[in-house]
Scaffold this motif. Structure first.
Motif, PDB file in Angstrom:
ATOM      1  N   GLU A  27      27.597 -31.894 -15.623  1.00 57.04           N
ATOM      2  CA  GLU A  27      26.988 -32.416 -16.397  1.00 57.04           C
ATOM      3  C   GLU A  27      26.288 -33.395 -14.820  1.00 57.04           C
ATOM      4  OE1 GLU A  27      27.185 -36.690 -18.359  1.00 57.04           O
ATOM      5  OE2 GLU A  27      28.884 -35.629 -18.093  1.00 57.04           O
ATOM      6  N   GLY A  28      24.525 -33.601 -14.883  1.00 58.13           N
ATOM      7  CA  GLY A  28      23.843 -34.121 -13.771  1.00 58.13           C
ATOM      8  C   GLY A  28      23.006 -35.404 -14.355  1.00 58.13           C
ATOM      9  N   ALA A  29      22.873 -36.251 -13.130  1.00 54.31           N
ATOM     10  CA  ALA A  29      22.288 -37.005 -13.317  1.00 54.31           C
ATOM     11  C   ALA A  29      20.708 -37.547 -12.572  1.00 54.31           C
ATOM     12  CB  ALA A  29      22.805 -38.746 -13.724  1.00 54.31           C
ATOM     13  N   GLN A  30      19.804 -38.010 -13.099  1.00 55.09           N
ATOM     14  CA  GLN A  30      18.746 -38.468 -12.020  1.00 55.09           C
ATOM     15  C   GLN A  30      17.630 -37.456 -12.819  1.00 55.09           C
ATOM     16  OE1 GLN A  30      18.202 -40.846 -11.089  1.00 55.09           O
ATOM     17  NE2 GLN A  30      19.589 -41.463  -8.740  1.00 55.09           N
ATOM     18  N   GLY A  31      16.498 -37.806 -12.274  1.00 55.79           N
ATOM     19  CA  GLY A  31      15.592 -36.719 -13.607  1.00 55.79           C
ATOM     20  C   GLY A  31      14.770 -35.831 -12.131  1.00 55.79           C
ATOM     21  N   ALA A  32      14.033 -34.727 -13.251  1.00 59.44           N
ATOM     22  CA  ALA A  32      14.062 -33.621 -11.887  1.00 59.44           C
ATOM     23  C   ALA A  32      13.531 -34.161 -10.852  1.00 59.44           C
ATOM     24  CB  ALA A  32      13.162 -32.168 -12.941  1.00 59.44           C
TER      25      ALA A  32
ATOM     26  N   THR B 122      19.028 -33.218  -7.073  1.00 63.38           N
ATOM     27  CA  THR B 122      19.515 -33.377  -8.172  1.00 63.38           C
ATOM     28  C   THR B 122      18.571 -31.908  -9.677  1.00 63.38           C
ATOM     29  OG1 THR B 122      16.949 -34.225  -9.166  1.00 63.38           O
ATOM     30  CG2 THR B 122      18.105 -35.173  -8.465  1.00 63.38           C
ATOM     31  N   GLY B 123      18.205 -31.076  -8.662  1.00 63.51           N
ATOM     32  CA  GLY B 123      18.079 -29.993  -9.496  1.00 63.51           C
ATOM     33  C   GLY B 123      19.318 -29.212  -9.977  1.00 63.51           C
ATOM     34  N   ALA B 124      19.218 -28.734 -11.186  1.00 65.47           N
ATOM     35  CA  ALA B 124      20.488 -27.699 -11.920  1.00 65.47           C
ATOM     36  C   ALA B 124      21.023 -26.674 -10.872  1.00 65.47           C
ATOM     37  CB  ALA B 124      20.311 -26.666 -12.750  1.00 65.47           C
TER      38      ALA B 124
ATOM     39  N   SER C 227      26.093 -25.871  -8.493  1.00 67.28           N
ATOM     40  CA  SER C 227      26.688 -25.297  -7.472  1.00 67.28           C
ATOM     41  C   SER C 227      27.432 -25.846  -6.123  1.00 67.28           C
ATOM     42  CB  SER C 227      26.188 -24.127  -7.528  1.00 67.28           C
ATOM     43  OG  SER C 227      26.871 -23.492  -6.121  1.00 67.28           O
ATOM     44  N   VAL C 228      26.797 -26.222  -5.514  1.00 65.94           N
ATOM     45  CA  VAL C 228      26.762 -27.225  -4.051  1.00 65.94           C
ATOM     46  C   VAL C 228      27.367 -28.602  -4.032  1.00 65.94           C
ATOM     47  CG1 VAL C 228      25.948 -28.137  -1.875  1.00 65.94           C
ATOM     48  CG2 VAL C 228      24.619 -25.476  -3.376  1.00 65.94           C
ATOM     49  N   GLY C 229      27.324 -29.342  -6.114  1.00 65.24           N
ATOM     50  CA  GLY C 229      27.356 -30.390  -5.775  1.00 65.24           C
ATOM     51  C   GLY C 229      29.945 -29.914  -6.385  1.00 65.24           C
ATOM     52  N   SER C 230      29.674 -28.680  -6.541  1.00 62.41           N
ATOM     53  CA  SER C 230      31.409 -29.007  -7.374  1.00 62.41           C
ATOM     54  C   SER C 230      31.879 -27.427  -6.368  1.00 62.41           C
ATOM     55  CB  SER C 230      31.179 -27.908  -8.692  1.00 62.41           C
ATOM     56  OG  SER C 230      30.289 -27.164  -8.775  1.00 62.41           O
ATOM     57  N   GLY C 231      31.012 -26.710  -5.772  1.00 64.28           N
ATOM     58  CA  GLY C 231      32.299 -25.920  -5.015  1.00 64.28           C
ATOM     59  C   GLY C 231      32.122 -24.622  -6.051  1.00 64.28           C
ATOM     60  N   VAL C 232      31.407 -24.244  -6.759  1.00 67.67           N
ATOM     61  CA  VAL C 232      31.530 -22.777  -7.536  1.00 67.67           C
ATOM     62  C   VAL C 232      30.514 -22.178  -7.596  1.00 67.67           C
ATOM     63  CG1 VAL C 232      32.742 -23.937  -9.483  1.00 67.67           C
ATOM     64  CG2 VAL C 232      30.657 -24.093  -9.737  1.00 67.67           C
TER      65      VAL C 232
ATOM     66  N   ASN D 244      13.876 -25.795 -11.966  1.00 69.22           N
ATOM     67  CA  ASN D 244      15.009 -26.104 -12.992  1.00 69.22           C
ATOM     68  C   ASN D 244      16.014 -24.160 -13.933  1.00 69.22           C
ATOM     69  OD1 ASN D 244      16.700 -28.584 -11.527  1.00 69.22           O
ATOM     70  ND2 ASN D 244      14.726 -29.018 -12.830  1.00 69.22           N
ATOM     71  N   GLY D 245      14.567 -23.455 -13.214  1.00 67.40           N
ATOM     72  CA  GLY D 245      15.506 -22.399 -14.612  1.00 67.40           C
ATOM     73  C   GLY D 245      15.618 -22.777 -15.610  1.00 67.40           C
TER      74      GLY D 245
END
Length: 376
Positions: free
Chosen positions: A167-172, A189-191, A195-200, A268-269
């Motif tokens: 779940e992300g926040a802020q407009g693209a 804020t992109g999709a 990955s980077v913001g969670s570590g997966v 964002n694909g």
């Protein structure tokens, strides 16, 4: 808090990509726990989350005040300064709370820097660093059991074959790199940042769902080609209850901008869309859709990331019939007014992405699911 915290049998994580306000987080936790939600049993927070401190908030607000008419329009919640300290490698992270002596030492240095900027550059009042040290001990006790290695925990669950919803926040177009700079937020804020913001690793993602309103809104300053300054804009704001979720600031409203949504889908694909607040358009005789921008007499269908250029564009509109029947609470697409169905089909055609979900009211059940986006 992640919205999934309200569901049973869901494990929630806050990843390292989030700058964290411990004060607000603890208020949310207390609010839900008083209503029987077992937050602490189901929440895991990354030790790598940068902290938003009171001095960040003071800096954010002082900076906007000095800018005057040229202000960015930030929330004033300290987000930008917290990200700055993260990149400058001088900020505190959540895991630092668990090492009291080191945390106090680093806070002294950071507080000295922040207070120098506040008093000498912005002519604002300093923050009380000693009082902040006492707060940190309280935060450590309250949050300590929930702090850990989120990236490692998620990696284990990937191996186990568990399913995830990020779940992300802020407009693209508020993205620090791809948005309407400088009227953007301080992070990606992109999709891809999931990955980077969670570590997966990015290879685990199966689909990307984009969330967009049936019209366009923007909070704060910055270019807004389809903004409405008339009674229709006021009507959308009133009926759609367009106020910022965390700040209460009124949102600016305008017609659907297919140019910017196409760009967001590309960045964002996005595989499919969820269109929200369709019911806000009920009762309009005519609805407009922005197909392109006109720049110095030439039409372009690609979005411009330069804020100054966007300020100068003229939207090219297509008018479509509105509808007077209510769409509130509809659960099947076939039951919607014919004009509403044609409007949605046109939006999908213009942005090149199917619409899987349609929201017809604020209630959780007031939703039409044409195709479940996660069933693929």
């Amino acid at each position: 808090l992640p919205s999934g915290i309200l569901r049973e049998n869901v494990q929630c994580f806050i990843g390292n990509g989030v700058v964290l306000s411990t004060v607000d987080l603890l208020q949310e936790i207390t609010f839900l726990e008083e209503r029987g939600v077992p937050v602490r049993d189901n929440l895991y927070i990354s030790a790598a989350c940068p902290l938003i401190l009171p001095s960040h908030i003071a800096l954010d607000q002082a900076r906007e005040l000095v800018r005057g008419e040229n202000k960015i329009g930030t929330t004033g919640r300290g987000i930008g300064p917290a990200y700055e300290d993260k990149v400058a490698r001088r900020g505190l992270r959540l895991g630092d709370l668990l090492r009291a002596d080191l945390c106090a030492e680093r806070l002294d240095a950071l507080g000295e820097y922040h207070n120098f900027m506040l008093t000498s550059y912005y002519q604002a009042a300093p923050v009380d660093v000693d009082a902040l040290k006492e707060n940190i001990l309280e935060w450590a006790e309250a949050l300590g059991p929930m702090i850990g290695d989120v990236a490692g925990a998620l990696g284990d669950k990937v191996t186990e074959g568990q399913s995830f919803l990020f779940e992300g926040a802020q407009g693209a177009l508020l993205d620090i790199d791809h948005g309407t700079y400088p009227f953007v937020t301080s992070s990606n804020t992109g999709a891809g940042n999931a990955s980077v913001g969670s570590g997966v690793g990015p290879a685990i993602f199966d689909t990307v769902l984009g969330i967009v309103k049936a019209y366009t809104t923007r909070v704060g300053n910055g270019p807004f080609p389809t903004e409405l300054f008339d009674d229709t804009g006021a009507r959308l704001a009133d009926k759609g209850q367009e106020f910022g979720a965390t700040t209460g600031r009124p949102r600016r409203c305008g017609w659907f901008d297919a140019v910017s949504v196409r760009r967001a889908c590309q960045l964002n694909g996005i595989n499919s869309l969820c269109v929200t607040k369709l019911d806000v358009l009920d009762g309009l005789d005519e609805i407009k859709i922005c197909l392109a921008y006109r720049i110095e007499g030439e039409e372009v269908e690609n979005s411009l990331m330069d804020a100054a250029a966007l300020e100068a564009v003229e939207p090219v509109y297509e008018s479509v019939p509105g509808w007077h029947e209510s769409t509130v609470g509809h659960r099947e697409a076939e039951s919607l007014p014919a004009s509403a169905r044609r409007y949605l089909d046109r939006l999908s055609e213009l942005v090149g992405v199917p619409i899987d979900i349609i929201s017809t009211g604020p209630g959780r059940n007031e939703t039409i699911v044409r195709r479940h986006p996660l069933a693929r």
